[in-house]
Design an enzyme around this catalytic site. Structure first.
Site, mmCIF file in Angstrom:
data_model
loop_
_atom_site.group_PDB
_atom_site.id
_atom_site.type_symbol
_atom_site.label_atom_id
_atom_site.label_comp_id
_atom_site.label_asym_id
_atom_site.label_seq_id
_atom_site.Cartn_x
_atom_site.Cartn_y
_atom_site.Cartn_z
ATOM 1 N N ASP A 1 -59.073 -33.951 -113.150
ATOM 2 C CA ASP A 1 -60.197 -33.152 -112.644
ATOM 3 C C ASP A 1 -61.059 -32.679 -113.816
ATOM 4 O O ASP A 1 -61.447 -31.515 -113.919
ATOM 5 C CB ASP A 1 -59.712 -31.964 -111.815
ATOM 6 C CG ASP A 1 -60.767 -31.460 -110.835
ATOM 7 O OD1 ASP A 1 -61.683 -32.242 -110.501
ATOM 8 O OD2 ASP A 1 -60.683 -30.295 -110.425
ATOM 9 N N GLY B 1 -63.790 -24.796 -114.106
ATOM 10 C CA GLY B 1 -63.535 -26.117 -114.650
ATOM 11 C C GLY B 1 -62.849 -26.142 -115.997
ATOM 12 O O GLY B 1 -63.010 -25.243 -116.822
#
Length: 417
Positions: free
Chosen positions: A306, A325
């Protein structure tokens, strides 16, 4: 160009050379010979690396870069170089760009940019126009241009009828719909896992229920419509249970989890380090254990880094204001190998290809060379010096790694660190 990999141990259960140490001759991108000893001919580059192991090329199903629109975070060309040096021969690129990847032309821009790269770039098209969740994007046009799936990155489809129509429509060309698992009204303004830790730290929480309700809804819709649904980056024990039950019913559902959700918990948040601000949020130890069990029993189909580069202006700020993130390509193999061992790690980094319609090429004579090169032994600590990405927002700094990556052989080229 021709390459001769010397004394390479093959890790590929479907290959006749599994667990054997052999020489592998690659000519014009094809494996032409595998034998105990092969002598390098003229115009052949000999590759001799310490404890060299090779496997089928690794694939990451959820990668973001930045270009177009956010080049300060990462460009396509540099991002693909990072992927290659991290052992990945293929990546699925998320549509979170500016403009959003929601047309055939925008898909064509991405594939054209990466056309001659050793790493194959597979675009994921947005499910809705501008990823706004209102109008369905031109899925078939993007499919024709090379998109391998359709989903709005980190944005839930709030309108169930929209997801229903997408699942029905995509069946016309065997398309894969990706639905991010979060019920936004339940998640509210939360940022971290709603549990004891969020209360202690005074941070607004996202309950596990927000993920689980959305997954339950999406699975009901899938049962009604048929088609293929992929649920990315699940993070809770109940999510694993829901998907396990759906697979037992015969539904065409697949799912992934992330490297960081398999290893890190919300206990990391005590430092308020924004590198640990990810979506879904880091959960509890019980959730980590359930995710690992989901990998063991086959409920979870693949593991993704990811990878989401984020510039310093959006990370070196107060926790409330930081973007979600973490980067993860560089640390993916070492972190997974530390907890799963090499064979299971490689399985989780390769078997997802079939779900996205990508060929998973065995290591055998006559086959195209699509190989990841690595050393599964050796223990180290992941430091900033190991970060190759333009952005440095890694949640794994200071964490243990097992093994190291040398690079890849793919598309007739070799890339080594």
């Amino acid at each position: 160009m021709n390459f001769l990999l010397k004394a390479a141990t093959v890790i590929d259960p479907k290959s006749p050379f599994h667990n054997q140490t052999v020489d592998i001759l690659i000519e014009n991108g094809t494996i032409t010979d595998i034998n105990t000893t092969i002598k390098a001919g003229n115009h052949t580059e000999e590759v001799l690396l310490d404890n060299l192991h090779v496997s089928r090329g690794w694939f990451d199903s959820s990668v973001s870069f930045g270009e177009p629109g956010y080049e300060e975070r990462e460009t396509i060309i540099h991002g693909l170089e990072v992927a290659a040096k991290s052992g990945f021969t293929g990546i699925a690129l998320n549509p979170d760009t500016l403009p959003v990847t929601d047309t055939g032309a925008s898909v064509g821009f991405l594939t054209g940019k990466a056309q001659y790269n050793p790493v194959k770039l597979y675009p994921i098209g947005a499910l809705t126009m501008k990823s706004e969740g209102v109008d369905m994007a031109e899925l078939y046009d993007m499919h024709q241009a090379g998109a391998i799936a359709f989903g709005d990155y980190k944005k839930a489809i709030q309108n169930p009828n929209l997801l229903k129509i997408a699942l029905l429509y995509a069946q016309n060309f065997d398309g894969l719909v990706v639905s991010f698992p979060q019920e936004n009204d339940i998640a509210g303004k939360g940022m971290v896992n709603e549990e004891e830790q969020s209360t202690l730290l005074g941070l607004k929480g996202i309950p596990a229920l927000a993920e689980e309700l959305q997954i339950a809804r999406d699975l009901f819709l899938l049962e009604y419509t048929g088609g293929k649904l992929h649920i990315p980056t699940i993070s809770t024990a109940k999510s694993v249970e829901l998907i396990r039950d759906a697979k037992a019913k015969g539904l065409q559902v697949s799912c992934s989890t992330t490297v960081h959700h398999l290893i890190l918990t919300d206990k990391e948040l005590v430092t308020f380090d924004t590198n640990y601000k990810v979506l879904p949020p880091l959960r509890t130890h019980a959730d980590v254990e359930a995710l690992r069990k989901g990998i063991e029993d086959g409920t979870i189909d693949m593991v993704t880094s990811d990878h989401r580069p984020m510039d310093i202006e959006h990370k070196k700020v107060e926790f409330d204001n930081a973007k979600y993130g973490t980067i993860g390509l560089e640390s993916a193999f070492g972190a997974l190998n530390d907890i799963l061992g090499p064979e299971k790690t490689i399985t989780m980094l390769t078997q997802g290809k079939s779900i996205f319609g990508i060929e998973n090429i065995p290591i055998a004579k006559g086959n195209k060379a699509d190989l990841s090169l690595f050393n599964p032994e050796g223990v180290s600590e992941f430091g900033e010096s190991a970060i190759l990405s333009t952005s440095k927002n890694s949640a794994f700094i200071g964490k243990p790694m097992k093994g190291s990556v040398y690079g890849i052989v793919a598309n007739g080229k070799i890339v080594l660190k």
